[in-house]
Design an enzyme around this catalytic site. Sequence first.
Site, PDB file in Angstrom:
ATOM      1  N   ARG A 311       0.821  -1.072   0.048  1.00  0.00           N
ATOM      2  CA  ARG A 311      -0.132   0.036   0.054  1.00  0.00           C
ATOM      3  C   ARG A 311       0.868   1.169   0.093  1.00  0.00           C
ATOM      4  NH1 ARG A 311      -4.917  -2.052   3.040  1.00  0.00           N
ATOM      5  NH2 ARG A 311      -5.173  -4.248   1.906  1.00  0.00           N
ATOM      6  N   GLU A 313       0.610   4.121   1.089  1.00  0.00           N
ATOM      7  CA  GLU A 313       0.163   4.875   2.287  1.00  0.00           C
ATOM      8  C   GLU A 313       1.251   6.231   2.214  1.00  0.00           C
ATOM      9  OE1 GLU A 313      -2.434   4.312   3.708  1.00  0.00           O
ATOM     10  OE2 GLU A 313      -2.785   2.087   3.854  1.00  0.00           O
ATOM     11  N   ARG A 319      -0.162   2.205  12.923  1.00  0.00           N
ATOM     12  CA  ARG A 319      -0.996   1.286  12.537  1.00  0.00           C
ATOM     13  C   ARG A 319      -0.796   0.796  10.953  1.00  0.00           C
ATOM     14  NH1 ARG A 319      -5.890  -0.376  13.656  1.00  0.00           N
ATOM     15  NH2 ARG A 319      -7.047  -0.318  11.639  1.00  0.00           N
ATOM     16  N   HIS A 320      -0.236   1.873  10.453  1.00  0.00           N
ATOM     17  CA  HIS A 320      -0.126   1.623   8.891  1.00  0.00           C
ATOM     18  C   HIS A 320       1.494   1.189   8.369  1.00  0.00           C
ATOM     19  CE1 HIS A 320      -3.970   3.900   8.868  1.00  0.00           C
ATOM     20  NE2 HIS A 320      -4.142   3.078   7.833  1.00  0.00           N
ATOM     21  N   GLU A 462      -9.668  -2.126  14.334  1.00  0.00           N
ATOM     22  CA  GLU A 462     -10.058  -3.108  13.252  1.00  0.00           C
ATOM     23  C   GLU A 462      -8.849  -3.897  12.748  1.00  0.00           C
ATOM     24  OE1 GLU A 462      -9.900  -1.854   9.213  1.00  0.00           O
ATOM     25  OE2 GLU A 462      -9.740  -3.907   9.331  1.00  0.00           O
ATOM     26  N   SER A 465     -11.298  -7.439   7.889  1.00  0.00           N
ATOM     27  CA  SER A 465     -12.278  -7.139   7.021  1.00  0.00           C
ATOM     28  C   SER A 465     -12.847  -8.380   6.007  1.00  0.00           C
ATOM     29  CB  SER A 465     -11.980  -6.127   6.121  1.00  0.00           C
ATOM     30  OG  SER A 465     -12.503  -4.736   6.471  1.00  0.00           O
ATOM     31  N   ARG A 513      -0.508  -6.649  12.580  1.00  0.00           N
ATOM     32  CA  ARG A 513      -1.598  -6.109  13.669  1.00  0.00           C
ATOM     33  C   ARG A 513      -2.012  -6.817  14.439  1.00  0.00           C
ATOM     34  NH1 ARG A 513      -5.687  -1.976  10.023  1.00  0.00           N
ATOM     35  NH2 ARG A 513      -3.980  -0.592   9.290  1.00  0.00           N
TER      36      ARG A 513
END
Lengths: 539, 539
Positions: A311, A313, A319-320, A462, A465, A513
Amino acid sequence: MSPPPASTEELEQELSAATISKKQLKKDARKAEKARKASEQQQQPPPPPQEEEDDPFAANYGDEEIQSKAISGRSWTDIGDVDETAAGHSVLIRGFAQTIRPVSKKMGFVVLRQRRSTVQCLLVASADAGVSAQMVRFAASLTKESIVDVEGIVTPLKEPRKDLTQLVEIRVSKIYCINRAIPTLPLNFEDAARTKAEFEAAEQKGVPMVHVHQDTRLNYRPIDIRTPANLSIFTIEHHVESKFKEFLFSKNFIGIHTPKLIGGSSEGGASVFKLDYNGQPACLAQSPQLYKQMAICGGFGRVFEVGSVFRAEKSNTHRHLCEFIGLDAEMEIKEHYFEVCDIIDGLFVAIFDHLNEHCKEELEEINRKNPFEPLTYLAQTLKLTYEQGIQMLKEAGTEIEPMGDLNTEAEKKLGRLVKEMYGTDFFILYRYPLAVRPFYTMPCYDDPAYSNSFDVFIRGEEIISGAQRIHTPKLLRERAIECGIDTSTIRSYIESFSYGAPPHGGFGVGLERVVMLFCGLNNVRKTSLFPRDPQRLTP
Amino acid sequence: MSPPPASTEELEQELSAATISKKQLKKDARKAEKARKASEQQQQPPPPPQEEEDDPFAANYGDEEIQSKAISGRSWTDIGDVDETAAGHSVLIRGFAQTIRPVSKKMGFVVLRQRRSTVQCLLVASADAGVSAQMVRFAASLTKESIVDVEGIVTPLKEPRKDLTQLVEIRVSKIYCINRAIPTLPLNFEDAARTKAEFEAAEQKGVPMVHVHQDTRLNYRPIDIRTPANLSIFTIEHHVESKFKEFLFSKNFIGIHTPKLIGGSSEGGASVFKLDYNGQPACLAQSPQLYKQMAICGGFGRVFEVGSVFRAEKSNTHRHLCEFIGLDAEMEIKEHYFEVCDIIDGLFVAIFDHLNEHCKEELEEINRKNPFEPLTYLAQTLKLTYEQGIQMLKEAGTEIEPMGDLNTEAEKKLGRLVKEMYGTDFFILYRYPLAVRPFYTMPCYDDPAYSNSFDVFIRGEEIISGAQRIHTPKLLRERAIECGIDTSTIRSYIESFSYGAPPHGGFGVGLERVVMLFCGLNNVRKTSLFPRDPQRLTP
């Protein structure tokens, strides 16, 4: 109320997640330069001890090169296995020299470490034992973290030592340096390893202690990961992954691998790394989503994948990451996506139980470094609808746009409310608004504003998903267009559903995570061996 | 003499590895367009049977949408589990409609397939059974490869059928279409699944049969991978990976993950994919080499990694991919890199034994499709020096430059010679010239023109490379410079060896190649779910 950070170190690290100070960067650069110079100097062979020729025991110590010269037939014992049962016997061990403590010209100590085990080695000059004063001096000259072989007799320690894992001492008869570390390391093992209790004790005594900045740790990761807490984190990570695979295999899933180099973008969106693929525009997969679904169309029934996810990001949060390990699963469903939730329920309860049972020591090491509350979870995982979640937040004074998504703060709060009301840190929230889910999510049959989807939370964050996916090409194409996706880039994906496609659903989890939240850590960089964030591409 | 290709299909596929014909590309494009149109037409709901209202049994058949409406509590049986023990009982199954065979207005057959299992379902119109003539017509109208639910009574077949795995028939009482496939598939399942024996039988009868081009298979991979041989290949791949991890974990290795996005190039060389990483130049890792070594410097002792490996290969061969799964391991060595060879010996013998024992049916499926000789290997793996290998080739009339490398042809020949002389398809060749190995390879102590390295061969093809690695920064930097590597791009790697670094060695294997060679397949694209080669980036 958000709990206060537990220590200065954590505070520093929280800050460091958001911004790397320029000062720190400069400091690290100076350190690196110093280390490089030192490493070059170190390459000069150490001067031979002047007395070597006079020493009848010269063969019992010195520097040794390991270059596959011969197989001696000797056998090494793991330091963790050197205990009272070996008392009186000679053992041969190899480890990192954690402490070198000369006591006198005729006596000295070296503590060797292998993984999380440490043992004290005692040198006493004595003609009977074949130990000369020169040999004691040689041992005293070792640098910290050098690789050292020791042979000697195992003797029980008179009293247990809190700073050592092994309750025995080795009376050294031979000692060889296998590979010398530079004298001044850019990061001291003791500083990196210091526990919360040690910091507090030092503070009480008014002794200043070095707090190692998170970026310094990451810059010198090969030293940082030697600490017991870090070795434990990565052992736990291994166990989470193993249990994930073992459980799913027992439920008839098979492991697959899907390509990370793809044409188009895997799920749309801006956070995609682009590259040139032999003249074709390509990008790195943001998830194995489309491919694991194609495997289901391929009749595999149930699949999982453990693989790299990319990603691009821009967000510097705790958390990323720009690259992480995705644990993904996809399965045929007969009637309802709760079949997927049931798998998740069984899977994660099995993982948590396994960690609590088989990784006790590792969890204790992590707890010593950064104390945390053990995760609470129910034998049967709690499921709440998204609407119920919003209602709980509303009653607690937080208004949420009913068809929007929860932000990080609302998620945290909901986590606390659920814990108070149901006594669990782990729960499933389902039936999200369709608008906040990816295009391939199946709408609810009774209200297309909602979707057959869910998120799973640990400690209010979270981590999973999942959803039922659309399995007819017509609806899939319509939804892709509604979500602004260029369907020409995912043509073969959409067409897969014309060739006979079973109803299915699945989920994705970030390995780092899960470990971060299970272990109550405050930064996902701590659970990635060599993390990649918007700034960090090295080491 | 090279053995002749076994069939026309193989010949075609060998050719296709080297070049994709333009004709084929056009043909595929036309097919794709046709499929797209058909898929759009298919989206119109099928016309309701005119007699529906008159049919008292209308509820027993029809199209059904699975959208998580409710949980009925019914339970589905796997087709592979429907056998004589269920005779007389009602079962509910779901599968791909492999064959639809109307016999009369009142009778018809549907064969359903789930993974590798197939069962025949018989419809006979009868008021007692709740089956109407309309229901028989509905079944006859199903398209091949549609997803279908059948409920009915299990009855033993009068005589076994070679074309079905289950020896029972289901007398249908209910039948629902869950997701309809387009009527004209771009690739027919039967054509993709046809075995060598079936081709030969057809040839003898003079019946022409469609040979499916390798590229057509890959273009429509979600259909191609439904064949029993392909499902078997990927099941075996799962088992190879699982056994790799299980064996190494039992030997104290732990699984790690290292970054695929890196600054610099991982091992130098041209075949590297480059990209922009938030403004920094980056590339995709060609191997986890440098990082798994840093984990060893980090005190992990023994590590393995299963992960994506990227090579911007230009070569279109049967054994190269641009992206594949690397099985990598790295371990401390006490004295000699033969400690690594011993692990490989135990590991691969364990993997081969496991496959022969636990994947018998899968191996038979693959053998039916493309017959191959089972792999021969010794309980203790044969080790030969590179010089011995060269000598064997010389004696057989092939001269090799003694300090050069073996080319593919020489490797193949050596494989045959070793098999004749030692009776094994699996052996280790060690002590390669230093010049043909990567910069981090440890030179031999007695002759720096040679190295502490090895390759491992299956059926005359190299599948594993391994070596002792250099563990001192001075020699490592020297060798990197000699090999033309820009050491500034691998600074943190080299410096890792200044902080205390144990002697170590390791190896890397390509998962797809292991499976290809174990199963006697002729193309690595067959063992990659969605292969990436210089041309192919989709699906």
